[in-house]
Motif scaffolding. Structure first.
Motif, mmCIF file in Angstrom:
data_model
loop_
_atom_site.group_PDB
_atom_site.id
_atom_site.type_symbol
_atom_site.label_atom_id
_atom_site.label_comp_id
_atom_site.label_asym_id
_atom_site.label_seq_id
_atom_site.Cartn_x
_atom_site.Cartn_y
_atom_site.Cartn_z
ATOM 1 N N ALA A 388 0.841 -1.197 0.000
ATOM 2 C CA ALA A 388 0.000 0.000 0.000
ATOM 3 C C ALA A 388 0.878 1.250 0.000
ATOM 4 O O ALA A 388 2.070 1.163 0.320
ATOM 5 C CB ALA A 388 -0.919 -0.013 1.208
ATOM 6 N N PRO A 389 0.337 2.443 -0.298
ATOM 7 C CA PRO A 389 -1.090 2.678 -0.525
ATOM 8 C C PRO A 389 -1.583 2.190 -1.900
ATOM 9 O O PRO A 389 -0.871 2.278 -2.880
ATOM 10 C CB PRO A 389 -1.204 4.204 -0.438
ATOM 11 C CG PRO A 389 0.174 4.731 -0.681
ATOM 12 C CD PRO A 389 1.119 3.680 -0.220
ATOM 13 N N HIS A 390 -2.831 1.685 -1.878
ATOM 14 C CA HIS A 390 -3.513 1.284 -3.105
ATOM 15 C C HIS A 390 -4.718 2.198 -3.311
ATOM 16 O O HIS A 390 -5.715 2.086 -2.583
ATOM 17 C CB HIS A 390 -3.995 -0.160 -3.006
ATOM 18 C CG HIS A 390 -2.893 -1.161 -2.795
ATOM 19 N ND1 HIS A 390 -1.902 -1.395 -3.720
ATOM 20 C CD2 HIS A 390 -2.635 -1.992 -1.761
ATOM 21 C CE1 HIS A 390 -1.072 -2.327 -3.262
ATOM 22 N NE2 HIS A 390 -1.489 -2.705 -2.071
ATOM 23 N N PRO A 391 -4.672 3.112 -4.275
ATOM 24 C CA PRO A 391 -5.859 3.895 -4.611
ATOM 25 C C PRO A 391 -6.773 3.050 -5.505
ATOM 26 O O PRO A 391 -6.469 2.821 -6.677
ATOM 27 C CB PRO A 391 -5.287 5.101 -5.367
ATOM 28 C CG PRO A 391 -3.930 4.684 -5.830
ATOM 29 C CD PRO A 391 -3.468 3.525 -5.007
ATOM 30 N N HIS A 446 -9.466 -1.732 -10.404
ATOM 31 C CA HIS A 446 -8.004 -1.816 -10.343
ATOM 32 C C HIS A 446 -7.416 -0.836 -9.353
ATOM 33 O O HIS A 446 -8.081 0.078 -8.869
ATOM 34 C CB HIS A 446 -7.398 -1.604 -11.729
ATOM 35 C CG HIS A 446 -7.587 -0.226 -12.312
ATOM 36 N ND1 HIS A 446 -6.690 0.797 -12.114
ATOM 37 C CD2 HIS A 446 -8.571 0.285 -13.102
ATOM 38 C CE1 HIS A 446 -7.106 1.871 -12.771
ATOM 39 N NE2 HIS A 446 -8.256 1.600 -13.371
ATOM 40 N N CYS A 447 -6.133 -1.064 -9.074
ATOM 41 C CA CYS A 447 -5.359 -0.119 -8.289
ATOM 42 C C CYS A 447 -4.905 0.991 -9.223
ATOM 43 O O CYS A 447 -4.426 0.727 -10.322
ATOM 44 C CB CYS A 447 -4.157 -0.819 -7.671
ATOM 45 S SG CYS A 447 -3.142 0.334 -6.711
ATOM 46 N N HIS A 448 -5.038 2.252 -8.779
ATOM 47 C CA HIS A 448 -4.640 3.387 -9.614
ATOM 48 C C HIS A 448 -3.230 3.885 -9.312
ATOM 49 O O HIS A 448 -2.814 4.933 -9.787
ATOM 50 C CB HIS A 448 -5.647 4.534 -9.502
ATOM 51 C CG HIS A 448 -5.885 5.238 -10.800
ATOM 52 N ND1 HIS A 448 -4.958 6.081 -11.378
ATOM 53 C CD2 HIS A 448 -6.931 5.186 -11.663
ATOM 54 C CE1 HIS A 448 -5.446 6.546 -12.523
ATOM 55 N NE2 HIS A 448 -6.631 6.016 -12.722
ATOM 56 N N ASN A 449 -2.470 3.119 -8.492
ATOM 57 C CA ASN A 449 -1.023 3.248 -8.571
ATOM 58 C C ASN A 449 -0.703 2.660 -9.943
ATOM 59 O O ASN A 449 -0.893 1.461 -10.178
ATOM 60 C CB ASN A 449 -0.370 2.450 -7.449
ATOM 61 C CG ASN A 449 1.145 2.389 -7.567
ATOM 62 O OD1 ASN A 449 1.685 2.188 -8.645
ATOM 63 N ND2 ASN A 449 1.818 2.536 -6.437
ATOM 64 N N LEU A 450 -0.252 3.486 -10.892
ATOM 65 C CA LEU A 450 -0.234 3.041 -12.287
ATOM 66 C C LEU A 450 0.773 1.930 -12.546
ATOM 67 O O LEU A 450 0.587 1.136 -13.468
ATOM 68 C CB LEU A 450 0.011 4.237 -13.219
ATOM 69 C CG LEU A 450 -1.100 5.299 -13.179
ATOM 70 C CD1 LEU A 450 -0.814 6.405 -14.187
ATOM 71 C CD2 LEU A 450 -2.475 4.694 -13.451
ATOM 72 N N GLU A 451 1.813 1.864 -11.719
ATOM 73 C CA GLU A 451 2.759 0.757 -11.876
ATOM 74 C C GLU A 451 2.145 -0.549 -11.343
ATOM 75 O O GLU A 451 2.344 -1.605 -11.925
ATOM 76 C CB GLU A 451 4.086 1.072 -11.180
ATOM 77 C CG GLU A 451 4.976 2.032 -11.972
ATOM 78 C CD GLU A 451 4.408 3.442 -12.106
ATOM 79 O OE1 GLU A 451 3.912 3.964 -11.091
ATOM 80 O OE2 GLU A 451 4.434 4.020 -13.217
ATOM 81 N N HIS A 452 1.384 -0.464 -10.260
ATOM 82 C CA HIS A 452 0.660 -1.661 -9.797
ATOM 83 C C HIS A 452 -0.321 -2.122 -10.870
ATOM 84 O O HIS A 452 -0.409 -3.310 -11.185
ATOM 85 C CB HIS A 452 -0.114 -1.360 -8.509
ATOM 86 C CG HIS A 452 0.747 -1.080 -7.315
ATOM 87 N ND1 HIS A 452 0.211 -0.903 -6.056
ATOM 88 C CD2 HIS A 452 2.090 -0.942 -7.178
ATOM 89 C CE1 HIS A 452 1.198 -0.676 -5.191
ATOM 90 N NE2 HIS A 452 2.339 -0.675 -5.855
ATOM 91 N N GLU A 453 -1.061 -1.165 -11.416
ATOM 92 C CA GLU A 453 -2.044 -1.493 -12.461
ATOM 93 C C GLU A 453 -1.361 -2.186 -13.644
ATOM 94 O O GLU A 453 -1.805 -3.233 -14.119
ATOM 95 C CB GLU A 453 -2.716 -0.200 -12.924
ATOM 96 C CG GLU A 453 -3.567 -0.353 -14.171
ATOM 97 C CD GLU A 453 -4.138 0.986 -14.654
ATOM 98 O OE1 GLU A 453 -4.312 1.899 -13.826
ATOM 99 O OE2 GLU A 453 -4.409 1.100 -15.854
ATOM 100 N N GLY A 456 -0.459 -5.766 -13.221
ATOM 101 C CA GLY A 456 -1.522 -6.769 -13.162
ATOM 102 C C GLY A 456 -2.533 -6.596 -12.059
ATOM 103 O O GLY A 456 -3.422 -7.442 -11.899
ATOM 104 N N MET A 457 -2.443 -5.513 -11.260
ATOM 105 C CA MET A 457 -3.376 -5.332 -10.148
ATOM 106 C C MET A 457 -4.698 -4.760 -10.678
ATOM 107 O O MET A 457 -5.062 -3.615 -10.416
ATOM 108 C CB MET A 457 -2.743 -4.433 -9.081
ATOM 109 C CG MET A 457 -3.509 -4.413 -7.778
ATOM 110 S SD MET A 457 -2.636 -3.535 -6.476
ATOM 111 C CE MET A 457 -1.738 -4.889 -5.692
ATOM 112 N N MET A 458 -5.409 -5.624 -11.420
ATOM 113 C CA MET A 458 -6.598 -5.180 -12.142
ATOM 114 C C MET A 458 -7.451 -6.404 -12.450
ATOM 115 O O MET A 458 -6.924 -7.492 -12.710
ATOM 116 C CB MET A 458 -6.143 -4.478 -13.433
ATOM 117 C CG MET A 458 -7.234 -3.863 -14.251
ATOM 118 S SD MET A 458 -6.608 -2.470 -15.256
ATOM 119 C CE MET A 458 -5.764 -3.335 -16.560
#
Ligand SMILES: [Cu+2]
Length: 464
Positions: A388-391, A446-453, A456-458
Motif C-alpha cells: 500500500a497505498p492502493h488507490p 483496479h489499483c490506480h497506482n499506475l505501476e501496480h495497475e 496486473g493489479m486489475m
C-alpha cells in the motif's frame, strides 16, 4: 534565461551547469517512498517562480484530441514529452449534465493507446478498456451521453502494461462536467481554476524520465498544470480550485503553509451535501477535490499551497487587485441519498496484494473475473495485503464509502458523497456500497497506482 532542447549536447552541459549542486544525486535519487521526497530534486525550487499555465479549454460536444509529441516548458528549459494536442496536460474538456460528449482520438504515437474517461459513466465500448486498443495512426470516436452529476473528472490512457509510462509522459487532462443549477453561486470563469498535480523526474540531460518501479514511480519535484513550482496572481475574492492528483503513485498531503483553512465542497463524484472547513487533505492518485479559498481582504499577501509531507510549495498565490463583492460560500448543497444494504445484499472481498495481484490473480485481458447484475446494490470490501497505498478505482459507476477498518480507522470528509477512487493504506479495509445502473458490459476494477495497475493489479468484471 531559458534554453531550448534542440541541441542535446549544449542543453545537457548547460543543464548540468545550472543544476550542478544536485546533478550528481540524480542517478541515485528517485526514492521509492510515496510520502515525502528526497532532498536533491532533479528540478530544485526556483528563486523566481514561473507563471501558472491554464490548459486550453475544449467543448466536449465536438472535439478532437491528437495523442502525440509535446514539449514541457520547465522554465529553465524544455523537455520532450507526450500530450494531447501537443499539450501536457492536455486541453480541459467541458460538458454539461444532460449533454453529450463526442471526442475523436487521433493516435499519432508510435504505440497503442486508448482514452479512459475517469469518473465518467459511459457504455463499455466507450470506456477505453485495454481490449479496445487504438493502433498507431488509427482514430477512435468516443461518443456518449452525460448521465451523471457535475464533477471534475479526467482522461488518460489505459492500454494494458503501458498506462503508467504514457500518463507519466504527459497524456492526461481534466474533464469538467458542469451543472449551472446545482453549482449556482460558485465562482466561475477566472475564479474557477483547475489544478492538475503530479510529480516528475528528470534524467541527467534534463529530460522527463520514466523508470520501471514495481512499487510505483514517485517523482522528486512537483508539476502543477505542467509547470514546476508556479505562481499565480489572483484577485481578493472567493476562488474555486478543482484539484486532481494526476500522479502515478504519490499521495499529496495538501494544506496552506500557515495552517490557513480552506473549504472543501466536493470530490470525485461532485458536490458534497455541505461545505467542510479543513486545514489538510490527503489526495491519492486519481482522486479529486473541489475547494473554495477566500482571498477577500488578503490583498498584498502571498498564500502558499503546500504539499505538507513533501515540503513543496506547489503553488504560490499572490493576492492583488481590486476587491469585488463576488461570491459567498454556500451553506449547503443538494442532499445525497445514501445507498443502503439489506440482509440479501451481496458482498465481495478484494485483497490488494503487494504490487501486482488482487485475490491472488494478475490481470488477464480476456478473462472475466466476476459478474455483477445491473441494478443490484452490493457491498465491496477493499483489503490491503501489502504494497500500500492502493488507490482503488472502479469503472462504470460511483460508490459511497461506508467505513474504514484498521489503519487510519475513519472515513475522511473528502471521502463522503460519491467517489470513484478510494485510498487504502497498509492494514486497512475500506468498505464501499455501489450499484451499476446505466450500462451492461465489461468494466475494470483496479489499483490506480499506475505501476501496480500495469503489473496486473486489475480485474475485469461484467455488468449483466
Ligand atoms: Cu496498488
Amino acid at each position: 534565461m531559458t534554453f531550448r532542447s534542440r541541441h542535446p549536447a549544449i542543453d545537457r552541459r548547460e543543464f548540468l551547469k545550472r543544476a550542478a549542486p544536485v546533478a550528481g544525486a540524480i542517478a541515485l535519487g528517485g526514492g521509492s517512498v510515496v510520502h515525502g521526497c528526497g532532498s536533491d530534486p532533479s528540478m530544485p525550487e526556483p528563486e523566481r517562480r514561473p507563471l501558472l499555465r491554464m490548459p486550453p479549454t475544449l467543448e466536449a460536444t465536438s472535439a478532437t484530441l491528437t495523442a502525440g509529441a509535446a514539449e514541457l516548458d520547465l522554465g529553465t528549459h524544455t523537455s520532450r514529452a507526450w500530450g494531447y494536442d501537443a499539450a501536457a496536460p492536455g486541453p480541459t474538456l467541458r460538458a454539461r449534465v444532460g449533454g453529450t460528449a463526442d471526442v475523436r482520438l487521433l493516435n499519432r504515437l508510435a504505440e497503442d493507446t486508448t482514452i479512459h474517461w475517469h469518473g465518467m459513466v459511459v457504455p463499455a465500448a466507450m470506456d477505453g478498456h485495454p481490449a479496445d486498443i487504438v493502433r498507431p495512426g488509427a482514430d477512435y470516436d468516443y461518443e456518449y451521453p452525460i448521465v451523471q452529476r457535475a464533477a471534475m473528472n479526467w482522461y488518460h490512457p489505459h492500454p494494458h502494461g503501458r498506462t503508467g509510462r504514457q500518463t507519466w509522459r504527459g497524456l492526461a487532462g481534466a474533464f469538467i462536467i458542469a451543472d449551472p443549477d446545482a453549482e449556482q453561486g460558485l465562482p466561475t470563469g477566472p475564479r474557477e481554476i483547475p489544478l492538475l498535480l503530479r510529480d516528475a523526474l528528470l534524467d541527467r540531460s534534463g529530460q522527463l524520465e520514466y523508470r520501471r518501479r514495481d512499487s510505483g514511480l514517485v517523482g522528486d519535484f512537483p508539476l502543477v498544470n505542467g509547470v514546476p513550482y508556479p505562481r499565480v496572481t489572483l484577485a481578493p475574492a472567493l476562488h474555486r480550485f478543482r484539484i486532481l492528483n494526476a500522479s502515478n503513485a504519490r499521495v499529496f498531503r495538501l494544506g496552506m503553509a500557515d495552517g490557513a483553512r480552506f473549504t472543501l465542497i466536493g470530490n470525485d463524484g461532485g458536490l458534497l451535501e455541505a461545505p467542510v472547513e479543513l486545514d489538510r487533505i490527503d489526495l491519492g492518485p486519481a482522486e479529486r477535490v473541489d475547494v473554495l479559498v477566500d482571498l477577500s481582504g488578503r490583498a498584498g499577501t502571498t498564500l502558499p499551497l503546500r504539499c505538507l509531507d513533501a515540503r513543496w510549495t506547489l503553488l504560490e498565490i499572490r493576492v492583488a487587485g481590486e476587491a469585488d463583492d463576488g461570491n459567498a460560500i454556500p451553506s449547503a448543497f443538494a442532499p445525497i441519498p445514501a445507498l443502503s444494504s439489506g440482509p440479501g445484499t451481496r458482498e465481495r472481498e478484494f485483497r490488494f496484494e503487494g504490487h501486482r495481484r488482487i485475490n491472488g490473480r494478475e490481470y488477464e485481458m480476456d478473462r472475466i473475473d466476476f459478474r455483477v447484475p445491473l441494478g443490484d446494490t452490493e457491498v465491496w470490501h477493499f483489503v490491503s495485503a501489502g504494497g500500500a497505498p492502493h488507490p482503488v478505482h472502479v469503472h462504470g459507476t460511483h460508490f459511497q464509502v461506508l467505513s474504514r477498518r484498521g489503519g487510519r480507522g475513519r472515513v475522511f470528509p473528502w471521502e463522503r458523497g460519491w467517489k470513484d477512487t478510494v485510498l487504502v493504506e497498509d492494514d486497512e479495509t475500506v468498505d464501499v456500497i455501489l450499484r451499476f445502473e446505466r450500462h451492461r458490459g465489461v468494466y475494470l476494477l483496479h489499483c490506480h497506482n499506475l505501476e501496480h495497475e500495469d503489473r496486473g493489479m486489475m480485474l475485469n468484471f461484467e455488468v449483466t
